[in-house]
Design a protein around this motif. Structure first.
Motif, PDB file in Angstrom:
ATOM      1  N   LYS A   1      62.883  29.070  72.749  1.00  8.89           N
ATOM      2  CA  LYS A   1      62.014  27.998  72.263  1.00  8.89           C
ATOM      3  C   LYS A   1      61.066  28.536  71.205  1.00  8.89           C
ATOM      4  N   VAL A   2      60.539  27.617  70.410  1.00  9.29           N
ATOM      5  CA  VAL A   2      59.584  27.962  69.362  1.00  9.29           C
ATOM      6  C   VAL A   2      58.214  28.145  70.000  1.00  9.29           C
ATOM      7  N   GLU A   3      57.664  29.334  69.811  1.00  7.08           N
ATOM      8  CA  GLU A   3      56.335  29.628  70.343  1.00  7.08           C
ATOM      9  C   GLU A   3      55.240  29.344  69.326  1.00  7.08           C
ATOM     10  N   ASP A   4      55.529  29.604  68.051  1.00 11.80           N
ATOM     11  CA  ASP A   4      54.501  29.457  67.031  1.00 11.80           C
ATOM     12  C   ASP A   4      55.131  29.512  65.658  1.00 11.80           C
ATOM     13  N   PHE A   5      54.313  29.332  64.654  1.00  7.13           N
ATOM     14  CA  PHE A   5      54.713  29.453  63.261  1.00  7.13           C
ATOM     15  C   PHE A   5      53.716  30.352  62.565  1.00  7.13           C
ATOM     16  N   MET A   6      54.220  31.251  61.749  1.00  5.85           N
ATOM     17  CA  MET A   6      53.350  32.141  60.990  1.00  5.85           C
ATOM     18  C   MET A   6      53.303  31.649  59.545  1.00  5.85           C
ATOM     19  N   LEU A   7      52.074  31.461  59.049  1.00 13.16           N
ATOM     20  CA  LEU A   7      51.865  30.950  57.701  1.00 13.16           C
ATOM     21  C   LEU A   7      51.479  32.063  56.748  1.00 13.16           C
ATOM     22  N   ASP A   8      51.972  31.970  55.535  1.00 14.29           N
ATOM     23  CA  ASP A   8      51.523  32.839  54.450  1.00 14.29           C
ATOM     24  C   ASP A   8      50.337  32.118  53.827  1.00 14.29           C
ATOM     25  N   THR A   9      49.146  32.626  54.068  1.00 14.32           N
ATOM     26  CA  THR A   9      47.945  31.928  53.597  1.00 14.32           C
ATOM     27  C   THR A   9      47.801  31.957  52.079  1.00 14.32           C
ATOM     28  N   SER A  10      48.504  32.875  51.404  1.00 16.89           N
ATOM     29  CA  SER A  10      48.405  32.911  49.948  1.00 16.89           C
ATOM     30  C   SER A  10      49.260  31.827  49.295  1.00 16.89           C
ATOM     31  N   THR A  11      50.336  31.405  49.982  1.00 17.70           N
ATOM     32  CA  THR A  11      51.204  30.369  49.414  1.00 17.70           C
ATOM     33  C   THR A  11      51.126  29.046  50.174  1.00 17.70           C
ATOM     34  N   GLY A  12      50.643  29.089  51.413  1.00 21.09           N
ATOM     35  CA  GLY A  12      50.596  27.887  52.231  1.00 21.09           C
ATOM     36  C   GLY A  12      51.931  27.527  52.862  1.00 21.09           C
ATOM     37  N   LYS A  13      52.915  28.430  52.744  1.00 25.43           N
ATOM     38  CA  LYS A  13      54.249  28.165  53.300  1.00 25.43           C
ATOM     39  C   LYS A  13      54.423  28.872  54.638  1.00 25.43           C
ATOM     40  N   VAL A  14      55.348  28.339  55.438  1.00 23.99           N
ATOM     41  CA  VAL A  14      55.682  28.971  56.707  1.00 23.99           C
ATOM     42  C   VAL A  14      56.528  30.205  56.413  1.00 23.99           C
ATOM     43  N   SER A  15      56.056  31.377  56.847  1.00 22.56           N
ATOM     44  CA  SER A  15      56.816  32.615  56.651  1.00 22.56           C
ATOM     45  C   SER A  15      57.979  32.679  57.624  1.00 22.56           C
ATOM     46  N   TYR A  16      57.698  32.348  58.882  1.00 26.70           N
ATOM     47  CA  TYR A  16      58.745  32.354  59.898  1.00 26.70           C
ATOM     48  C   TYR A  16      58.267  31.647  61.153  1.00 26.70           C
ATOM     49  N   ALA A  17      59.234  31.254  61.955  1.00 30.58           N
ATOM     50  CA  ALA A  17      58.950  30.707  63.276  1.00 30.58           C
ATOM     51  C   ALA A  17      59.027  31.854  64.271  1.00 30.58           C
ATOM     52  N   VAL A  18      58.221  31.794  65.299  1.00 29.62           N
ATOM     53  CA  VAL A  18      58.265  32.782  66.377  1.00 29.62           C
ATOM     54  C   VAL A  18      59.045  32.154  67.520  1.00 29.62           C
ATOM     55  N   LEU A  19      60.177  32.757  67.827  1.00 31.21           N
ATOM     56  CA  LEU A  19      61.087  32.256  68.846  1.00 31.21           C
ATOM     57  C   LEU A  19      61.039  33.181  70.056  1.00 31.21           C
ATOM     58  N   SER A  20      60.891  32.618  71.253  1.00 35.20           N
ATOM     59  CA  SER A  20      60.966  33.441  72.467  1.00 35.20           C
ATOM     60  C   SER A  20      62.346  33.255  73.080  1.00 35.20           C
ATOM     61  N   PHE A  21      62.895  34.379  73.551  1.00 30.86           N
ATOM     62  CA  PHE A  21      64.255  34.363  74.075  1.00 30.86           C
ATOM     63  C   PHE A  21      64.413  35.521  75.040  1.00 30.86           C
ATOM     64  N   GLY A  22      65.188  35.311  76.077  1.00 30.62           N
ATOM     65  CA  GLY A  22      65.434  36.372  77.048  1.00 30.62           C
ATOM     66  C   GLY A  22      64.496  36.231  78.224  1.00 30.62           C
ATOM     67  N   GLY A  23      64.454  37.248  79.038  1.00 33.59           N
ATOM     68  CA  GLY A  23      63.566  37.206  80.194  1.00 33.59           C
ATOM     69  C   GLY A  23      64.012  36.166  81.207  1.00 33.59           C
ATOM     70  N   LEU A  24      63.179  36.002  82.203  1.00 35.22           N
ATOM     71  CA  LEU A  24      63.461  35.058  83.270  1.00 35.22           C
ATOM     72  C   LEU A  24      62.201  34.257  83.544  1.00 35.22           C
ATOM     73  N   PHE A  25      62.293  32.941  83.413  1.00 35.20           N
ATOM     74  CA  PHE A  25      61.164  32.042  83.612  1.00 35.20           C
ATOM     75  C   PHE A  25      59.973  32.415  82.731  1.00 35.20           C
ATOM     76  N   GLY A  26      60.273  32.831  81.496  1.00 38.74           N
ATOM     77  CA  GLY A  26      59.217  33.167  80.550  1.00 38.74           C
ATOM     78  C   GLY A  26      58.658  34.564  80.704  1.00 38.74           C
ATOM     79  N   ILE A  27      59.102  35.304  81.724  1.00 40.98           N
ATOM     80  CA  ILE A  27      58.619  36.664  81.942  1.00 40.98           C
ATOM     81  C   ILE A  27      59.618  37.623  81.298  1.00 40.98           C
ATOM     82  N   GLY A  28      59.106  38.502  80.446  1.00 41.33           N
ATOM     83  CA  GLY A  28      59.972  39.464  79.777  1.00 41.33           C
ATOM     84  C   GLY A  28      60.635  38.917  78.531  1.00 41.33           C
ATOM     85  N   ASP A  29      60.202  37.725  78.096  1.00 41.40           N
ATOM     86  CA  ASP A  29      60.760  37.169  76.866  1.00 41.40           C
ATOM     87  C   ASP A  29      60.469  38.095  75.700  1.00 41.40           C
TER      88      ASP A  29
END
Length: 109
Positions: free
Chosen positions: A23-51
């Protein structure tokens, strides 16, 4: 298309085969351009632990607004090998070489 970043956080990510890729956890913005640099995706682990967290260029994902999710055309195995980081050790956002490596991994220029 314009969507609220807040409405996209927590959205599931799957591939075209329907495999759950986290799932998407967050978005990282480039403050100099105002564009989204990348999405932060969590994956793996069990029940959110160790993602593991992954930086995924937004251009590598397609929003599926009907299902409130994103489609990332990568296999689970390839995602597991993608550039990632843990929640206590985020990458330096000023590291352009690291960010270029992330974009290159997903074939995004």
């Amino acid at each position: 298309m314009h969507l609220s970043a807040n409405s996209l956080k927590g959205n599931k990510v799957r591939n075209a085969q329907g495999d759950d890729l986290g799932k998407v956890e967050d978005f990282m913005l480039d403050t100099s351009t105002g564009k989204v640099s990348y999405a932060v995706l969590s994956f793996g682990g069990l029940f959110g632990i160790g993602d593991k967290l992954f930086a995924v260029p937004l251009q590598a994902m397609t929003p599926d607004t009907d299902n409130h999710e994103f489609v990332l055309n990568e296999s689970r195995e390839r995602l597991e090998k993608a550039p990632g980081f843990d929640k206590d050790n985020w990458p330096r956002t000023a590291d352009t070489a690291w960010l270029q490596g992330v974009h290159s991994y997903y074939n995004i220029r």
